[in-house]
Design an enzyme around this catalytic site. Structure first.
Site, PDB file in Angstrom:
ATOM      1  N   HIS A 240      -7.221 150.113  36.407  1.00 48.72           N
ATOM      2  CA  HIS A 240      -6.908 149.148  35.232  1.00 48.72           C
ATOM      3  C   HIS A 240      -5.397 149.468  34.887  1.00 48.72           C
ATOM      4  CE1 HIS A 240      -7.110 147.206  31.591  1.00 48.72           C
ATOM      5  NE2 HIS A 240      -8.327 146.501  31.946  1.00 48.72           N
TER       6      HIS A 240
ATOM      7  N   ASP B 130     -15.968 145.749  34.882  1.00 52.51           N
ATOM      8  CA  ASP B 130     -16.425 145.013  35.914  1.00 52.51           C
ATOM      9  C   ASP B 130     -17.481 145.762  36.789  1.00 52.51           C
ATOM     10  OD1 ASP B 130     -15.780 142.393  35.089  1.00 52.51           O
ATOM     11  OD2 ASP B 130     -13.844 142.889  35.795  1.00 52.51           O
TER      12      ASP B 130
END
Ligand code: CMC
Length: 438
Positions: free
Chosen positions: A314, A372
């Site tokens: 991320h 996700d």
């Protein structure tokens, strides 16, 4: 909507080595988080631009909506930790919180829900609009088109200078996006559209529009509705990510909210952003078996190989994504409550997570599972087709986009977004007539 003023702290001195000239740049302090060097006058004072592709060191706006501390894995909506909100609120409460800055009272909540519920239907002609798409269209393609087309139907909420127009547009977007998403799905599988039901909660109604058919009665599972609600909450906002920044940039020109949200949906579609949940499931299916994991880890680490472990890493979190932790727990709960004992993809995901978290490459680069990584497995267990995964992300993030768009429009310091560039092309050249070119 509350807005805390920015504090100015010490300044930052920039010295040009070649001339010895020094420039004072103000340093701004938010309520929490790193200090921010204010470079607004940099070009006027120094004749230089800053260069920051991907905006890794650039703040684009002031905001009071969402705060992330990527080092410590913290996510706050309007100051409330995501863990508290995901466990104790429902999605409409979160919508209210993001829009208005405060959690609603019981009365405010029921009024808000009533308003949202009574805007869930779409203009009848929009149903005709769907028919222009090929049956095998990706539902995200339909989402981009239909959401953008709302501006052709709801002319009474397009004046962005009018606060009442902005609020009606915001309510409409929150209310209608599940209907648009469910219809995109129904269209892609050739089933009739299912009308929204005002007696159901936001998440129940969404599931009902997705899975009911006119042929038989459909009972919404409370387990699935609860899981859907939590997933919507976890994805509701995430400060200045790619799609939100896209919404703000589109809106900075004064474009109408429906067009701006359509731009956000387009940005979300990419596999590095919202498309990752779909990509995670495709990747797990490609890996196929636990024995193949080392081969894929090796591929992910190889410099020349474009393959990445989807659902890992991320831009901001250099620690466990707090949403991923809740998602992991929700994933187990959903599988247990649905009685799914052996889910090979979950076993594969768990093993992949274990191996990656012990691998030096992933440790050194601080690549942790993100939100996700688990959402795809939950969606699969809920019977949601893979092509709808990113659509669900869009349904959830819609309120974040709307809240951020409203904040931007109300910000008096807001100007059209217009980045500069480091030009590396040809300098001025002499034009050569076509016949004389070699
Ligand atoms: N697998 C393997 N290597 C990776 C991965 C990954 N998933 N993510 C980053 N790296 C490596 C990357 O190759 C780079 O290595 P080096 O320093 O040797 O060049 C280093 O880690 C830093 O990566 P980056 O691309 O510079 O980082 P970024 O902040 O630009 O990208 C990201 C962040 C999320 C796009 C990226 O981690 C990624 O592509 N992850 C997979 C896609 C994904 O799961 N996306 C969902 C993000 S969470 C939901 C959302 O907010 O939309």
């Amino acid at each position: 909507m509350s807005k805390s003023s920015t504090k100015k702290s010490k300044s930052f001195t920039l010295t040009e080595n070649s001339t010895g000239n020094s420039f004072e740049l103000p340093v701004l302090e938010g309520s929490v988080g790193p200090r921010v060097i204010d470079v607004r006058n940099l070009y006027a004072e120094t004749g230089c631009f800053t260069y920051d592709p991907g905006y890794t060191s650039t703040g684009s706006c002031e905001s009071t909506i969402t705060y992330i501390d990527g080092e410590d894995g913290v996510l706050l909506y309007r100051g409330y930790p995501i863990q508290d909100l995901a466990g104790k609120c429902d999605y409409p409460e979160i919508c209210y919180l993001l829009l208005y800055g405060e959690l609603p009272t019981e009365l405010q909540k029921s009024k808000f829900e009533d308003n949202i519920t009574h805007h869930t239907m779409l203009h009848e002609q929009i149903s005709t609009f769907y028919r222009g798409f090929r049956r095998d269209s990706h539902p995200m393609a339909i989402m981009c088109g239909v959401v953008g087309a709302l501006s052709a139907f709801y002319h009474d909420s397009l004046d962005i200078a009018d606060p009442s127009h902005r609020m009606i547009a915001s309510y409409r977007m929150i209310a209608k996006i599940p209907t648009i998403a469910a219809q995109a799905y129904k269209y892609s599988i050739g089933q009739p559209f299912i009308a929204p039901r005002n007696d159901l909660s936001y998440s129940e109604n969404f599931l009902h529009m997705m899975f009911a058919t006119p042929a038989e009665s459909y009972e919404v599972s409370q387990t699935l509705a609860k899981a859907m609600d939590r997933i919507l909450i976890l994805h509701a906002d995430h400060e200045q990510n790619a799609s939100t920044s896209t919404v703000r940039l589109a809106g900075s020109s004064g474009a109408n909210p429906f067009a701006c949200i359509a731009a956000g949906i387009a940005s979300l579609w990419g596999p590095a952003h919202g498309g990752a949940n779909e990509a995670v499931l495709n990747m797990l299916e490609e890996i196929g078996h636990i024995d193949n994991i080392p081969k894929f880890i090796k591929k992910a680490k190889h410099k020349e190989d474009p393959f990445r472990l989807m659902g890992f890493g991320h831009r901001v979190y250099k620690n466990f994504d707090p949403r991923a932790k809740i998602m992991q727990q929700t994933c187990h709960e959903v599988l247990e409550e649905l009685g799914i004992k052996d889910e090979p993809l979950l076993d594969l995901a768990m093993e992949l997570e274990r191996i990656a978290l012990e691998d030096d490459y992933f440790i050194e680069k601080k690549l942790y599972p993100n939100v996700d990584f688990y959402s795809g497995i939950i969606f699969k267990a809920m019977g949601i087709p893979v092509s709808m995964f990113t659509v669900l992300f869009a349904v959830a993030r819609n309120v974040g986009w709307i809240a951020q768009w409203n904040e931007m429009v109300e910000d008096p310091s807001q100007r059209i977004g217009r980045p500069r560039q480091l030009y590396l092309g040809e300098t001025e050249r002499t034009f050569v007539e076509l016949k004389k070119r070699k």
